[in-house]
Structures are given as C-alpha cells and as structure tokens.
Design a protein around this motif. Sequence first.
Motif, PDB file in Angstrom:
ATOM      1  N   LEU A 146      26.445 -27.613 -30.733  1.00 58.09           N
ATOM      2  CA  LEU A 146      27.765 -28.123 -30.378  1.00 58.09           C
ATOM      3  C   LEU A 146      27.784 -28.310 -28.872  1.00 58.09           C
ATOM      4  O   LEU A 146      27.889 -27.346 -28.117  1.00 58.09           O
ATOM      5  N   GLY A 147      27.601 -29.540 -28.449  1.00 58.22           N
ATOM      6  CA  GLY A 147      27.596 -29.837 -27.028  1.00 58.22           C
ATOM      7  C   GLY A 147      28.908 -30.437 -26.600  1.00 58.22           C
ATOM      8  O   GLY A 147      29.719 -30.861 -27.424  1.00 58.22           O
ATOM      9  N   GLY A 148      29.119 -30.449 -25.304  1.00 58.44           N
ATOM     10  CA  GLY A 148      30.328 -31.065 -24.787  1.00 58.44           C
ATOM     11  C   GLY A 148      30.572 -30.667 -23.350  1.00 58.44           C
ATOM     12  O   GLY A 148      29.889 -29.811 -22.797  1.00 58.44           O
ATOM     13  N   THR A 149      31.577 -31.280 -22.781  1.00 53.33           N
ATOM     14  CA  THR A 149      31.943 -30.964 -21.410  1.00 53.33           C
ATOM     15  C   THR A 149      32.689 -29.629 -21.356  1.00 53.33           C
ATOM     16  O   THR A 149      32.554 -28.881 -20.404  1.00 53.33           O
ATOM     17  N   PHE A 150      33.490 -29.333 -22.375  1.00 51.11           N
ATOM     18  CA  PHE A 150      34.260 -28.097 -22.444  1.00 51.11           C
ATOM     19  C   PHE A 150      35.080 -27.904 -21.163  1.00 51.11           C
ATOM     20  O   PHE A 150      34.983 -26.882 -20.489  1.00 51.11           O
ATOM     21  N   ASP A 151      35.905 -28.908 -20.863  1.00 49.49           N
ATOM     22  CA  ASP A 151      36.698 -28.897 -19.634  1.00 49.49           C
ATOM     23  C   ASP A 151      38.171 -29.104 -19.945  1.00 49.49           C
ATOM     24  O   ASP A 151      38.699 -30.185 -19.685  1.00 49.49           O
TER      25      ASP A 151
ATOM     26  N   VAL B  39      24.693 -23.086 -31.742  1.00 52.12           N
ATOM     27  CA  VAL B  39      24.391 -22.953 -30.325  1.00 52.12           C
ATOM     28  C   VAL B  39      25.336 -23.898 -29.594  1.00 52.12           C
ATOM     29  O   VAL B  39      25.326 -25.113 -29.830  1.00 52.12           O
ATOM     30  N   VAL B  40      26.163 -23.331 -28.741  1.00 52.38           N
ATOM     31  CA  VAL B  40      27.172 -24.086 -28.000  1.00 52.38           C
ATOM     32  C   VAL B  40      26.589 -24.391 -26.621  1.00 52.38           C
ATOM     33  O   VAL B  40      26.144 -23.489 -25.909  1.00 52.38           O
ATOM     34  N   VAL B  41      26.573 -25.682 -26.257  1.00 52.36           N
ATOM     35  CA  VAL B  41      25.881 -26.119 -25.042  1.00 52.36           C
ATOM     36  C   VAL B  41      26.837 -26.895 -24.124  1.00 52.36           C
ATOM     37  O   VAL B  41      27.041 -28.091 -24.299  1.00 52.36           O
ATOM     38  N   PRO B  42      27.416 -26.203 -23.134  1.00 55.67           N
ATOM     39  CA  PRO B  42      28.220 -26.933 -22.155  1.00 55.67           C
ATOM     40  C   PRO B  42      27.334 -27.859 -21.312  1.00 55.67           C
ATOM     41  O   PRO B  42      26.248 -27.458 -20.883  1.00 55.67           O
TER      42      PRO B  42
ATOM     43  N   TYR C  67      28.399 -15.747 -34.968  1.00 53.72           N
ATOM     44  CA  TYR C  67      27.286 -16.650 -35.272  1.00 53.72           C
ATOM     45  C   TYR C  67      27.204 -17.820 -34.297  1.00 53.72           C
ATOM     46  O   TYR C  67      26.574 -18.830 -34.583  1.00 53.72           O
ATOM     47  N   CYS C  68      27.853 -17.660 -33.142  1.00 58.59           N
ATOM     48  CA  CYS C  68      27.828 -18.682 -32.098  1.00 58.59           C
ATOM     49  C   CYS C  68      27.203 -18.099 -30.832  1.00 58.59           C
ATOM     50  O   CYS C  68      27.562 -17.006 -30.409  1.00 58.59           O
ATOM     51  N   ILE C  69      26.286 -18.851 -30.254  1.00 59.85           N
ATOM     52  CA  ILE C  69      25.606 -18.459 -29.028  1.00 59.85           C
ATOM     53  C   ILE C  69      25.866 -19.550 -27.993  1.00 59.85           C
ATOM     54  O   ILE C  69      25.614 -20.725 -28.268  1.00 59.85           O
TER      55      ILE C  69
ATOM     56  N   TYR D 132      23.396 -31.717 -35.116  1.00 62.12           N
ATOM     57  CA  TYR D 132      24.281 -31.874 -33.967  1.00 62.12           C
ATOM     58  C   TYR D 132      25.714 -32.042 -34.457  1.00 62.12           C
ATOM     59  O   TYR D 132      25.989 -32.921 -35.281  1.00 62.12           O
ATOM     60  N   ILE D 133      26.616 -31.209 -33.981  1.00 62.51           N
ATOM     61  CA  ILE D 133      28.002 -31.187 -34.426  1.00 62.51           C
ATOM     62  C   ILE D 133      28.852 -32.025 -33.474  1.00 62.51           C
ATOM     63  O   ILE D 133      28.843 -31.794 -32.262  1.00 62.51           O
TER      64      ILE D 133
END
Length: 175
Positions: free
Chosen positions: A7-12, A35-38, A67-69, A99-100
């Motif tokens: 799960l990618g994103g800007t997260f802003d 896996v969360v990827v800023p 279950y989230c890293i 990819y989510i």
Amino acid sequence: MRDVGLLGGTFDPPHAAHVEMARAALRSSLVDEVVVVPAGDPWQKAPGTAAVDRLAMTRLAFADEPYCIVDAIEVGRNGPTYTIDTVLALRSPHLRLHYIIGSDTLAMLPTWHRIDELVTLCDFLVVKRPGSLLSPPAIAGLRVQAVAADEMDEASTDLREEIERTNTCPVGVSA
C-alpha cells in the motif's frame, strides 16, 4: 509462498481510509500482510509535508494494525520514488506481491512509471472509493481484483484543506 499487499502513497496525511484499505485487503484473504510504503519524493505529486514527517504519521496511523508493516524504503531513496523500483527491491521468490490502490487511482495507472513492467511483477487489488468506477484501463497484462471495503469518503486533500482552514487536526487523521 506468502502473499504480501503493498500500500503505497503520499500519506499527506494518513487517515482512516488508508487504514481501511489495508484492512480490506487483509479481510479479503488475498494477502497475509500489508507493507505500507510512504513515498519519499513522489514524482506525480508535490507533498506539503516532509517525507520523514509523513513516515512518522504513517507509523502512528498503522501502529495498532498487527498485520501491517510501515517500510521506509522510499523515504530513504534519493531522487523521485517510483513504485516499480520499490516492487523490484521487495520482490522475492517466496513472495507474491499485490499492489493495493483505490478505485480513484485505477484510471491513472497508464501514467505510472514503467507500468508495462510493473504489471508483470504484481497484480492490483482495487478498493472501491466513492465517486469512482472499477473500470481497468487498457494495459496489456494488467490483473485487477476488486476488494470489498467499508465506505471510505476521506481524502488527504480534503483533510489538508480542513487542517489549514481550522488549524486543528480533524477526526480520522492519525497524527
């Protein structure tokens, strides 16, 4: 073989809808973990918040999700960050990557850097967002699966505008 959602994103900023996307992917049983990827330096958006601060906020947002890293792989990368580079770095013979994305992002996939290669490395789990359709773009080899989620009407843009207007942190922002 482990199934891993990215799960990618800007997260802003990160918000409850981001967390719900990860939870929805996990509930679908299509992934074992997320896996969360800023993004470090997102090439299609100019975030208003520094990458290290967005990383810290994202860690707080997902702190109670077992279950989230949250992975800092893109924040530590110099120059523009591309999803393809992250997927190439994280792939392994023991992992199947998914990819989510939200359905609002689905139509933008043709603009992604090296999308023709990316679709050979992972499939896309698409979470329905209000006001957007589940209509995959015409990209050869694109594999898409819809993932059911609770109604999510939050968007980082709206939250940033509310923070600026009221000078307070709205409910649902995890920092």
